[in-house]
Write a protein that holds these residues in place. Structure first.
Motif, PDB file in Angstrom:
ATOM      1  N   THR A 333       0.995  -0.960   0.422  1.00 20.92           N
ATOM      2  CA  THR A 333      -0.039   0.122   0.241  1.00 20.92           C
ATOM      3  C   THR A 333       0.832   1.886  -0.007  1.00 20.92           C
ATOM      4  N   THR A 337       0.600   4.115  -3.395  1.00 17.56           N
ATOM      5  CA  THR A 337       1.227   5.455  -2.833  1.00 17.56           C
ATOM      6  C   THR A 337       2.029   6.180  -3.243  1.00 17.56           C
ATOM      7  N   ILE A 369      -3.065  15.071   0.666  1.00 22.24           N
ATOM      8  CA  ILE A 369      -4.089  13.775  -0.026  1.00 22.24           C
ATOM      9  C   ILE A 369      -3.796  12.870   0.617  1.00 22.24           C
ATOM     10  N   VAL A 372      -5.749  12.536   3.557  1.00 26.03           N
ATOM     11  CA  VAL A 372      -6.934  12.159   3.712  1.00 26.03           C
ATOM     12  C   VAL A 372      -6.823  10.516   2.950  1.00 26.03           C
ATOM     13  N   LEU A 373      -5.563  10.004   1.888  1.00 25.62           N
ATOM     14  CA  LEU A 373      -5.890   8.819   1.761  1.00 25.62           C
ATOM     15  C   LEU A 373      -5.721   7.570   2.887  1.00 25.62           C
ATOM     16  N   VAL A 376      -8.851   7.768   4.929  1.00 31.28           N
ATOM     17  CA  VAL A 376      -9.925   6.426   4.540  1.00 31.28           C
ATOM     18  C   VAL A 376      -8.740   5.296   4.461  1.00 31.28           C
ATOM     19  N   LEU A 377      -8.060   4.596   4.229  1.00 37.65           N
ATOM     20  CA  LEU A 377      -7.490   2.890   4.055  1.00 37.65           C
ATOM     21  C   LEU A 377      -7.448   3.315   5.554  1.00 37.65           C
ATOM     22  N   VAL A 380     -10.630   2.034   6.750  1.00 35.89           N
ATOM     23  CA  VAL A 380     -10.743   0.291   6.671  1.00 35.89           C
ATOM     24  C   VAL A 380     -10.051  -1.037   7.236  1.00 35.89           C
ATOM     25  N   LEU A 384     -11.318  -4.303   9.460  1.00 30.01           N
ATOM     26  CA  LEU A 384     -11.587  -4.880   9.443  1.00 30.01           C
ATOM     27  C   LEU A 384     -10.093  -5.962  10.192  1.00 30.01           C
ATOM     28  N   CYS A 405       0.107   5.885   4.278  1.00 26.99           N
ATOM     29  CA  CYS A 405      -0.257   6.905   3.170  1.00 26.99           C
ATOM     30  C   CYS A 405       0.422   8.239   2.862  1.00 26.99           C
TER      31      CYS A 405
ATOM     32  N   VAL B 289      -7.754  13.434  -5.016  1.00 23.62           N
ATOM     33  CA  VAL B 289      -7.853  12.042  -4.515  1.00 23.62           C
ATOM     34  C   VAL B 289      -8.863  11.131  -5.195  1.00 23.62           C
ATOM     35  N   ILE B 293      -7.510   6.922  -5.215  1.00 25.69           N
ATOM     36  CA  ILE B 293      -8.840   5.931  -3.881  1.00 25.69           C
ATOM     37  C   ILE B 293      -9.264   4.445  -4.456  1.00 25.69           C
ATOM     38  N   LEU B 296      -6.384   2.355  -5.087  1.00 25.82           N
ATOM     39  CA  LEU B 296      -6.186   2.388  -3.904  1.00 25.82           C
ATOM     40  C   LEU B 296      -6.355   1.369  -2.769  1.00 25.82           C
TER      41      LEU B 296
END
Lengths: 456, 456
Positions: A333, A337, A369, A372-373, A376-377, A380, A384, A405, B289, B293, B296
């Motif tokens: 990841t 990125t 950027i 933000v990425l 989100v990741l 998640v 998980l 990221c 983004v 995203i 990614l």
């Protein structure tokens, strides 16, 4: 329609013959000649570009002279050089003679010195002189790629006189569609398109029609010039010497070749290989290996860094084997990125959308950027990993993803600009190197967080 | 020289003003106007391409009308669309009207339907009709990018008559330098360059000067046409309908735009992002983004595969923690080898050097290249790992490197071709996906070998 199908069939037949590894018998050579002669020139060029030097030379020999010269002219310079090895002197001289001066020079650059010398000496005096003008400029400069054959038009000339002069001298010129206007001392004073002269009343002097010339200096970097000149959609760009005297014209098609070579190099480097300068299928296997092995070794050696980093945390790994399961996910990841940012910025640099001095602006954008990425990741990842393992592992994975990221996007965006600042090709430092760097840094972040959260 | 320095200084000044985040006061607006008006057009274009829509619109408003139109014309279509949002109706209509029909259509494609409709209705009847011709072809087809304004020249016309006709109608034509020749029913019968007509004796009929036309059909794929047409170095390509009637010309500069957009897309996808269609610095942050995203996330989810693979081998990992140290090195090398092959083949596909049917040829080449690369890296890996650890670990690392390189090069070379076969963009399936795939497969290879060699 039917005819089109016939052409396609013949292209297939010719291709199969040329790509087969067996010797061709005389009957086949005859068939090959008929096929190649009958096909449209663009199909012949496409086929020849894809076969090895021996077969390409054979096709040239079998084609009618004029068509052969056109095909040779359309080849990449590296392939021309390979083919020359396979041809007799007389043929080579003829092909060489038919090239434009700037294309001759580009071919000479690909050849061993002694062959280049022999070719140059085969030219007649005026052709040798005009080729010499181009040869006088450094490799990579726009002077080296310009056409030195330019019309001599002055501002006080009338449109009718200019047209009459062009009608007489046109066969010696690469283009008549962009007309530079010069003073008696060859100083460039303006430019006018042929179309404007053609449509003007007979008695209008060129001085009234011309506008301020956009031009480049012969010592300017060829790639840079091509990048800003092509979007202007002009057919040719006047090239001047240091004192502003007209020395040549850079035609749009030569500018396009320059840009394409540069794009090929960038693409190759971004993928971690050296550029080929030659179509893939006609490149010898060991040349392909050579274009990759050095980069691969360098990258593998730098990846030893990751082994070192992991060795530092061997205890933590032994204490919680579950940590090792996420290693490829996290490094992957980070690498992705970083590559996204690097690819975008490298391309923007090449297109002139971003310049060296935008360094801080780019870093600031990529930092945001990346955050933000990462948010989100990370979310998640937290959810998980908490569901499958527990909230502690979830916290480690989520936090690591966020930080990795953010770091990778910033580094990925910055690297091409730093490379350019230190004078390296932005594409060299890019994707694979960034992956390796992000791998090592990401692992350190990962284990530091893991140690503090898990208390190991 | 001095003048050049002046221009550079003014470019800097203008850029600083336009990129500053503060409101501009009226005094600054006046200075901006003076600066922008005084600078060469190519510098203004370069600056405007790098600023946001509000500022770009401001510059357009301050420039003299003719220069403003040229600057607007030179912008990317996506930026034009953004700027239109900021301008008043009257201004927008004027800019829109000044575009070539094919550029109008490309801009319309970027706009919301209601604005597009309003713009179309603002045109006068003939302009609307000619734009309608282009709009009638599907997006992505060459018809959508051609200029529908072509001369009507017949084979029996003399050179002098043709020149006279061109002189009169030239202002309505995009180009007069490539002249398609048609029968009375507009069926294309040949092509002649303006230069040949210009130099021919007055009474020569065009039928004697023309040669067989290279052409494309309006429904052909625009990128494919641009790729084969540009290397031929022609200025324009006649476009015909299904029954061979001339409907337009694709100019070299429009073909170049098509190719550049395609290259931008390929580069973006190879880096795992969606293409931007707009200069980096003038793209809003959230658009950047968004372009990253989804990829990614998709890549991270596929990387869960590696977690699964490692979980399968958790016992082996616990038994020999040393194995986990080499995970990033091995997956990284696999990813790099795969990327090298994928990048080379994707570019070769885009350039037309490799075609779908070369699948087996490419696989065979990459298999051998992968084996050579693997042999070199495997040997180095064996020696180093034996020295630092022991001969068993050395054997595991060496063998794994050999197999991973062989597999990755083959898969990397094959993927773009498979993608094309199933109708996907070769660049989509490329680098990041190949890395992830090679990661998972490489880990399986690694642990199977480790288990059998170490007997765990």
């Amino acid at each position: 329609m039917n005819n089109e199908q016939q052409v396609l069939d013949n292209v297939d037949k010719l291709e199969v013959m040329l790509r087969s590894e067996d010797e061709l018998d005389p009957g086949q050579a005859q068939e090959l000649k008929t096929l190649a002669t009958g096909l449209p020139i663009r199909d012949v060029i496409a086929i020849v570009e894809r076969c090895n030097a021996v077969r390409a030379a054979l096709v040239l020999r079998l084609l009618p002279r004029r068509k052969a010269i056109e095909v040779f002219d359309a080849m990449d310079f590296a392939q021309q050089a390979d083919v020359i090895d396979e041809l007799g002197n007389a043929e080579v001289f003829e092909y060489f003679d038919a090239l434009e001066p700037e294309d001759r020079v580009a071919l000479l650059d690909e050849l061993p010195v002694e062959i280049a010398d022999r070719l140059l000496r085969s030219l007649n005096k005026p052709d040798r002189d005009i080729t010499g003008v181009v040869l006088g400029y450094e490799k990579g400069s726009v002077g080296r790629r310009m056409s030195p054959e330019v019309p001599t038009l002055h501002p006080e000339m009338t449109a009718a006189a200019a047209l009459a002069q062009l009608k007489e001298t046109a066969q010696d010129l690469e283009t008549i569609y962009t007309l530079p206007i010069v003073e008696a001392d060859r100083r460039l004073v303006g430019v006018v398109s042929f179309r404007e002269v053609f449509q003007a009343p007979d008695t209008t002097p060129l001085g009234e029609l011309m506008r301020e010339a956009v031009f480049a200096t012969a010592t300017d970097d060829a790639e840079e010039v091509a990048r800003w000149f092509l979007p202007l959609d002009f057919l040719a760009l006047p090239i001047v010497d240091a004192s502003g005297r007209l020395v040549g014209l850079l035609a749009w098609d030569d500018a396009m070749d320059i840009q394409e070579e540069a794009d090929n190099e960038d693409t190759a480097r971004a993928g971690g290989t050296n550029p080929l300068h030659q179509p893939y299928l006609s490149t010898p296997l060991m040349k392909l290996v050579k274009s990759r092995i050095v980069w691969l070794l360098v990258l593998a050696v730098s990846a030893l860094l990751t082994v070192q980093v992991l060795a530092m945390f061997e205890e933590a790994l032994a204490a919680a084997v579950v940590l090792s399961l996420f290693i490829p996910l996290l490094t992957g990841t980070g690498g992705n990125t970083g590559n996204q940012a690097a690819t975008t910025v490298t391309r923007a640099l090449a297109m002139g959308d971003v310049r060296d001095r935008d360094l801080w602006g780019v870093l600031w954008r990529e930092l945001r950027i990346g955050m933000v990425l990462g948010a989100v990741l990370g979310t998640v990842g937290f959810i998980l990993a908490t569901l499958v393992y527990d909230v502690k592992i979830g916290t480690v994975i989520g936090t690591t993803l966020f930080l990795v990221c953010t770091m990778s996007a910033s580094v990925g965006g910055l690297m091409p600009l730093v490379a350019k600042k230190v004078g390296a090709d932005p594409a060299v430092f890019s994707n694979p190197f960034i992956s390796t760097f992000c791998d090592a840094t990401g692992l350190i972040i990962y284990f530091l967080i893991a140690k503090s959260v898990l208390g190991i």
